[in-house]
Design an enzyme around this catalytic site. Structure first.
Site: not given
Length: 263
Positions: A13, A108, A244, A184, A222, A106, A178, A15
């Protein structure tokens, strides 16, 4: 609860990253790694979720990869078809552009864009009706975990979508767990904690649909090459939704390799 053999998924992902030139370079580096030492599709499915602007370009760039790497949309509109919905991209438009997968739910999107369960249900219904495969994200906050509400929260998120998923459509859903506190942050649920939640998710899914026994359940939070092998060894963790680390081709490749080699 152990499960039948499930081919793992590793999905990156991206993002709101990266810039266009960097995205093209990232894909080229991933293709080269796969060319040098391929990861068999039968051992691990792979996908990347770029920004909406790049979906068709990345899909085209991946077309001549040595193996299939799916292109995944990061979101989809709650409105179907076409119409006067400025800024929206419907499931039908994604399907028409050759995009077959989409992330829904998600954390976010839930937190920053007010994606309520009702809105998420509309998105999932539209995506499934347009024959897209859905990667449905669930997870708890640190406060919910510390209050002993982690399992209840996650299972409720699973139950939320049951009303709009037809019996035969469960085969087109992948679940991604998640823990919000691990996204993150550099923190990761221990393999034991992650496995325990994945087993609980599988138990809940199996009470809703027979597909729950063979549905891929991914871990997101992560994920890095350093912890991928331990996570991959857990019987109910069938892959990873990578944040990331997916912006580095070698790291993403190594995570996929870890799941391919362990399962």
């Amino acid at each position: 609860m152990s499960v039948p053999a499930i081919t793992p998924w590793v999905v990156g992902n991206w993002k709101m990253n990266p810039m266009q030139a960097s995205a093209k370079q990232l894909v080229q580096e991933l293709k080269q790694l796969l060319q040098n030492q391929n990861i068999e599709e039968s051992d691990c499915h792979m996908g990347v979720a770029p920004i909406a602007l790049a979906l068709t370009d990345i899909r085209a760039q991946l077309h001549d990869s040595s193996r299939t790497v799916y292109t995944v949309a990061q979101d989809v509109s709650r409105f179907a078809g076409t119409g006067a919905y400025t800024g929206e991209i419907s499931a039908e438009l994604l399907q028409d552009s050759g995009i077959g997968f989409v992330l829904v739910g998600h954390s976010e999107r839930r937190e920053y864009f007010a994606d309520t369960p009702a809105i998420l249900n509309e998105k999932i219904k539209n995506a499934l009706n347009a024959n897209l495969k859905v990667i449905y994200c669930v997870g708890e906050s640190l406060e919910q975990r510390e209050n002993g509400q982690a399992e209840l929260t996650v299972l409720q998120q699973i139950c939320d979508i049951a009303a709009v998923v037809q019996a035969e459509q469960w085969n087109n859903i992948i679940v991604a767990y998640e823990p919000i506190w691990a996204i993150g942050t550099g923190k990761t649920a221990s393999p034991e904690d992650a496995q325990a939640m994945h087993a609980k998710i599988r138990e809940g899914l199996s009470q809703i649909t027979p597909a729950g026994k063979t549905m891929a359940i991914l871990y997101g939070g992560s994920v890095k090459p350093e912890n991928a092998v331990e996570l991959a060894a857990c019987p109910d963790i069938n892959g990873a939704l990578v944040g990331g680390a997916s912006l580095n081709a070698e790291s993403f490749y190594k995570i996929a390799q870890a799941f391919a080699n362990t399962k």
